[in-house]
Structure formats: C-alpha cells, structure tokens
Write a protein that holds these residues in place. Structure first.
Motif, PDB file in Angstrom:
ATOM      1  N   LEU A 357       0.818  -1.212   0.000  1.00 52.65           N
ATOM      2  CA  LEU A 357       0.000   0.000   0.000  1.00 52.65           C
ATOM      3  C   LEU A 357       0.856   1.268   0.000  1.00 52.65           C
ATOM      4  O   LEU A 357       0.475   2.286  -0.589  1.00 52.65           O
ATOM      5  CB  LEU A 357      -0.922   0.003   1.224  1.00 52.65           C
ATOM      6  N   LEU A 358       2.020   1.206   0.681  1.00 53.13           N
ATOM      7  CA  LEU A 358       2.864   2.398   0.806  1.00 53.13           C
ATOM      8  C   LEU A 358       3.793   2.614  -0.387  1.00 53.13           C
ATOM      9  O   LEU A 358       4.246   3.738  -0.625  1.00 53.13           O
ATOM     10  CB  LEU A 358       3.698   2.314   2.093  1.00 53.13           C
ATOM     11  N   LYS A 376      -7.789   1.470   4.345  1.00 50.77           N
ATOM     12  CA  LYS A 376      -7.831   0.328   3.436  1.00 50.77           C
ATOM     13  C   LYS A 376      -7.035  -0.840   3.999  1.00 50.77           C
ATOM     14  O   LYS A 376      -7.416  -2.004   3.824  1.00 50.77           O
ATOM     15  CB  LYS A 376      -7.283   0.745   2.076  1.00 50.77           C
ATOM     16  N   PHE A 377      -5.922  -0.545   4.687  1.00 49.64           N
ATOM     17  CA  PHE A 377      -5.109  -1.595   5.305  1.00 49.64           C
ATOM     18  C   PHE A 377      -5.924  -2.388   6.309  1.00 49.64           C
ATOM     19  O   PHE A 377      -5.921  -3.626   6.306  1.00 49.64           O
ATOM     20  CB  PHE A 377      -3.888  -0.972   5.978  1.00 49.64           C
ATOM     21  N   MET A 493     -14.988  -9.356   7.721  1.00 45.38           N
ATOM     22  CA  MET A 493     -14.406 -10.685   7.593  1.00 45.38           C
ATOM     23  C   MET A 493     -14.869 -11.397   6.323  1.00 45.38           C
ATOM     24  O   MET A 493     -14.066 -11.986   5.598  1.00 45.38           O
ATOM     25  CB  MET A 493     -14.769 -11.518   8.830  1.00 45.38           C
ATOM     26  N   PHE A 494     -16.170 -11.325   6.044  1.00 39.94           N
ATOM     27  CA  PHE A 494     -16.728 -12.083   4.928  1.00 39.94           C
ATOM     28  C   PHE A 494     -16.997 -11.232   3.678  1.00 39.94           C
ATOM     29  O   PHE A 494     -16.973 -11.747   2.563  1.00 39.94           O
ATOM     30  CB  PHE A 494     -18.031 -12.764   5.357  1.00 39.94           C
ATOM     31  N   PHE A 495     -17.262  -9.942   3.874  1.00 40.07           N
ATOM     32  CA  PHE A 495     -17.618  -9.089   2.736  1.00 40.07           C
ATOM     33  C   PHE A 495     -16.803  -7.790   2.755  1.00 40.07           C
ATOM     34  O   PHE A 495     -17.371  -6.694   2.757  1.00 40.07           O
ATOM     35  CB  PHE A 495     -19.112  -8.764   2.763  1.00 40.07           C
ATOM     36  N   PRO A 496     -15.474  -7.882   2.757  1.00 40.98           N
ATOM     37  CA  PRO A 496     -14.659  -6.654   2.826  1.00 40.98           C
ATOM     38  C   PRO A 496     -14.880  -5.723   1.639  1.00 40.98           C
ATOM     39  O   PRO A 496     -14.705  -4.506   1.760  1.00 40.98           O
ATOM     40  CB  PRO A 496     -13.223  -7.187   2.859  1.00 40.98           C
ATOM     41  N   ASN A 497     -15.284  -6.297   0.493  1.00 42.42           N
ATOM     42  CA  ASN A 497     -15.481  -5.454  -0.687  1.00 42.42           C
ATOM     43  C   ASN A 497     -16.748  -4.608  -0.611  1.00 42.42           C
ATOM     44  O   ASN A 497     -17.026  -3.824  -1.514  1.00 42.42           O
ATOM     45  CB  ASN A 497     -15.485  -6.297  -1.968  1.00 42.42           C
ATOM     46  N   TYR A 502     -12.207  -0.268   1.133  1.00 37.88           N
ATOM     47  CA  TYR A 502     -11.636  -1.312   0.277  1.00 37.88           C
ATOM     48  C   TYR A 502     -11.172  -0.738  -1.065  1.00 37.88           C
ATOM     49  O   TYR A 502     -10.213  -1.237  -1.663  1.00 37.88           O
ATOM     50  CB  TYR A 502     -12.690  -2.394   0.054  1.00 37.88           C
ATOM     51  N   TYR A 503     -11.834   0.327  -1.526  1.00 40.07           N
ATOM     52  CA  TYR A 503     -11.568   0.885  -2.861  1.00 40.07           C
ATOM     53  C   TYR A 503     -10.737   2.157  -2.822  1.00 40.07           C
ATOM     54  O   TYR A 503     -10.578   2.819  -3.847  1.00 40.07           O
ATOM     55  CB  TYR A 503     -12.904   1.157  -3.556  1.00 40.07           C
TER      56      TYR A 503
END
Length: 509
Positions: A357-358, A376-377, A493-497, A502-503
C-alpha cells in the motif's frame, strides 16, 4: 598443518564478523549522526517504529529496503528470551520469503516442521501440512524466538536507511489531533523526541501508546507454563504435538536440534506458584500422567531442573481508531490465543500488505490523506487475520475439557474428523497453517465437525436423548464460533469489498 591453519583463520573470521554485526546492532544506543539529525530535523525521517520484535524488525527492514528512512525505538536490544513466538507456520514462512527475510531462519538451528500429531485418550493421529506445489523449502519453522528476532534486527540495522535505538517510548507527540512523533527515554532517564510523518506502534507492551489508537482491550483466557525438554525424541519427528489433556491442551515442538519446547496450558489468569513448589507439584501430579509415555521421562527431568516459566495468553480483536500520523500493527492492536501459532503469520501478512500500500507513495507528509488511505489496510487485512484469529479461539475452546456432555462430544468429533484424513484434515490444517486462510472455509469445516459429531450420536440408531444431545452440540458449536466472528466483524471478515475503504486509491500528491 595448512588445513588446520585455514580452519583456525575461518573460525576467527566468523567470530569477528559476528561480533562486528552485534556492534552495529547495539551501536544505536549511542545514537549515530543520522539519528542525531533526526532529533533536530523533522523532515529527516519517513517512519518511526515503536518496538523491534518480529513485526517491528520485519517492517523496519521492509520499509528501509524500499528507501524509506526508518527510526526504530526498542526497550531492550539484547536477545529476547520468550516461551512463545517459536513456531512459524508455512504461510508465515512464505510471507518471510516475500519480504526477503527467509535467511533469518538460517544459522539459528531452526527446525523444519511438516505438520502436527494429535493425542487424545490413548489414540493419536498425524496431520501433515498440504505443501504440494509450494516448493521444496516451504515448511513450518520452529526456533528460539530471541535468535530469530536478533537475526531480523541485524538485517534491518545493516541498511543505511534504518536506525535502531534502545529506549522506552512513553508518549506520542500530538498537535491538533495529528501524531507528529514519539517521546522516549534512554539510559539514565534522559528524554528525547523524534519526529516523522508516520509512526507505527508494533509493541503491545506500550499500553499507554496503544490506548490512544485502539479501543479494544486484551483478555486472558489462559496462561502457558513453559519447559524445555532435553535429550528428547518426539514420537513424530519434525511435527508439533498437541495433547488434548484435562483441563486444557499440552504442546510439544522442537526449538533446536537438541531441545523440545513444552507448553502446558492452564485456564484462567492465575497459575500455581513456581517459587513455593506448587507449580512443580501440579506438573508432576496432574500433567505428567497425561503426557505421552515416550515424553514422560524428559518431562519429569525438566521439572526437576526447575526452569519453569509462565506467561499470560492474551486475545484481542482489532478495533483501531484511525489517527492521522499513526498506525497500529502486531500485538499492539490484535492478538489471538497462541495455541495455533498464528501470530507471526498474521504479523508478516500485515507487513506485506502495508508495504504494497505504501510503495506507490512518494512521501507520507500529507498525513490526513494518508490516514484516510490506510483505512484500506485495516479492511484488506481482515479476511486473513480474522480467519486465523477465529480458528485459534474456537479450536482452543473445543480442545479444552468440559463437564458438558455436548462439548465432550464436540471434542471427540473434532479428533475423529481430523483423523479421517484427505480433505477432512488437509482443509483445517491449511487454515491453521496460513496456507488457505479463508473465512468461509473455516466456518464450513467448523460446522462440518459439529454435524459429524451429531451423525456419530445417531449411530447405531437415534433416540430422543441422542437427538437432544446432538441439538445441544450444534448450539454449543454456534456459541463457540459466532461470538468470535461477531467480535472480529462479520462484514469486514466475509464481505470486505462492501466496505468503502476497500476501494481507496493512493493519495495523488
């Protein structure tokens, strides 16, 4: 004669090179010119790292190798002496390779680990890591924690961009809600300040620093009592050994070519007194009879030797508070029960993610934009970290003895399920080893164990009592895993998007 002379010269050269490396590592206590400049020039550094354990040392090397100027403050730069952090899972080893730190497990007498042996009520089963296609060098590694950390510290300090300073960080420097740097004390109590646009707190022992960046608090479900067994051959070479004892598990794994670590889990925060001899008596009378026969003699010898140590096992889900100029990593904001040895895998996975990311950023001085971006991390790390965290907490509860008949059946079902082999063992072991840390796979296997346990109860024919017991087993399984998942965060945990962070794209400046 010439060959003897050459051998002597090689030995002397190796001794000199080791001493030279140590001098470079500890020279930071005198503060080199580059660090002196950092005390006065607020633009000299890119990153301050608090803590030079596994996470801090690996992060310092990783960022330093990318050309960032890194200042690390660590309470004690001498070799640590701990009874945990000694088993690196294969998934963690792959991250170590990705970071360019694989040579840190060399020349420390580290042992390759290929899986686990599970013991329960006189029976045993062997569970191998699913390493097919991973490469010939990929396996778990077990070692002395201090030796591993020193190797990483030395590797980081050999970079011209990294400075290690021995000192105790005691406060963050803040201006208008933005973290500007760190205050720390060196020998003699002298206070110093160091500034950078990004401060990374990696050491969970600095609780006053952690509390300003994280809302979660650690819990202590149990304590580990540690022994070192000598002249001991494990029943299954190059495997960790887990004994499902009463009241809770006992672990054995090699930490060198001549030593085996034993960790006895004791539920709760209090353990019998070592000084009074109460602990030794507990180990002899309660634990020793449950140890595999091949290990009883060295186990009793280790008790007689008297080097008995204990430490609390802490568990803490990650609830960071985004703060411009600072970020949490490692044990500072996320811990899980060490039963499964997943801590270093999570830490190294986080470092790979943070590095990636960095890397696109030219500088970190736009702290507000950086803070928003680094949310985001926290989102991207969740599936891997939460899977390993949840498995550790759930497996510990299943492996502990219980007076509840339904939980006794769950424990037996878990052992029998893993003993089936094929996907029934490779699936859970892939989760445990960090090779396939997928949340849905974890939930599927956990409830498959519960359903398998219900199926066992229905044989040879169902009855009302068995149906009721099976229902309690399913409910008990849910009561174990669902609160842990809820604490980790179902959506992340299950739906990070589905989380906006996330974006997030890197700041354009």
């Amino acid at each position: 004669m010439s060959s003897i002379l050459c051998a002597v010269v090689l030995v002397l050269f190796h001794h000199w090179s080791v001493k030279r490396g140590k001098r470079k590592l500890y020279k930071a206590a005198a503060l080199p010119p580059s660090a002196e400049k950092a005390l006065h020039d607020k633009d000299a550094l890119d990153v301050i790292i608090v803590g030079a354990g596994v996470a801090g040392s690996a992060l310092a090397y990783t960022l330093g190798k990318d050309g960032r100027n890194v200042f690390v403050v660590e309470r004690d730069l001498s070799e640590p002496d701990r009874i945990v952090g000694e088993l690196l899972q294969p998934g963690g080893y792959l991250k170590l390779v990705e970071l360019g730190l694989a040579d840190c497990v060399k020349h420390i007498d580290a042992q390759r680990v290929f899986g686990y042996a599970l013991f329960y009520e006189g029976k045993s089963t062997k569970l191998g890591y699913p390493l097919e296609g991973c490469g010939v060098d990929v396996a778990g590694r077990s070692f002395h924690n201090g030796r591993f950390i020193q190797r990483m510290r030395e590797k980081a300090s050999n970079l011209s961009t990294v400075t290690l300073q021995q000192g105790t960080a005691f406060a963050l420097i803040e201006e208008d809600g933005i973290v500007k740097g760190v205050k720390y004390r060196v020998g003699g109590g002298q206070e110093r300040e160091v500034y950078a646009p990004l401060t990374v707190v990696c050491d969970g022992c600095f609780s006053n620093l952690r509390r300003t960046l994280c809302t979660s608090k650690p819990e202590v479900p149990s304590c580990f009592v540690g022994l070192v067994l000598e002249e001991c051959d494990l029943p299954h070479k190059n495997h960790g050994h887990v004994v499902l004892a009463d009241p809770s598990p006992i672990l054995f794994y090699p930490i060198s070519s001549t030593e085996v670590r034993c960790l006895v889990d004791i539920p709760g925060e209090k353990v019998p007194s070592v000084a009074s001899g109460e602990m030794a008596n507990y180990l002899r009378s309660v634990v020793a009879p449950q140890v595999p026969e091949e290990l009883q003699k060295p186990f009793l010898a280790a008790i007689e030797k008297g080097s008995i140590r204990s430490m609390p096992n802490k568990s803490m889900p990650a609830f960071p508070v985004p703060r411009p100029g600072a970020i949490l990593m490692g044990d500072a904001f996320n811990m899980r029960h060490p039963l499964t040895g997943g801590g270093m895998t999570v830490a190294l996975s986080d470092i790979v993610l943070l590095r990636n990311l960095l890397r696109p950023l030219r500088s970190f001085h736009d702290v507000s934009a950086l803070c928003e971006y680094l949310e985001k991390f926290y989102t991207l790390r969740k599936p891997v970290a939460s899977t390993i965290n949840t498995l550790a907490g759930a497996l510990y509860k299943v492996f502990c003895a219980s007076p509840d008949r339904a939980m006794q059946e769950m424990r037996q079902a878990c052992f029998d399920y893993l003993s089936l082999g094929s996907v029934f063992s490779t699936g859970p072991v892939a989760l445990l080893s960090g090779l396939n840390p997928r949340p849905l796979s974890l939930v599927a296997h956990f409830f498959a164990v519960a359903i398998y346990g219900v199926g066992r109860l229905m044989l040879p024919f169902p009855s009302l009592n068995r149906l009721w017991l099976g229902t309690r087993l399913i409910v008990g399984a849910g009561n174990i895993i669902l609160p842990i998942i809820r604490a980790e965060g179902v959506r992340q945990m299950f739906f990070p998007n589905t989380v906006p962070a996330y974006y997030r794209a890197p700041p354009s400046k």
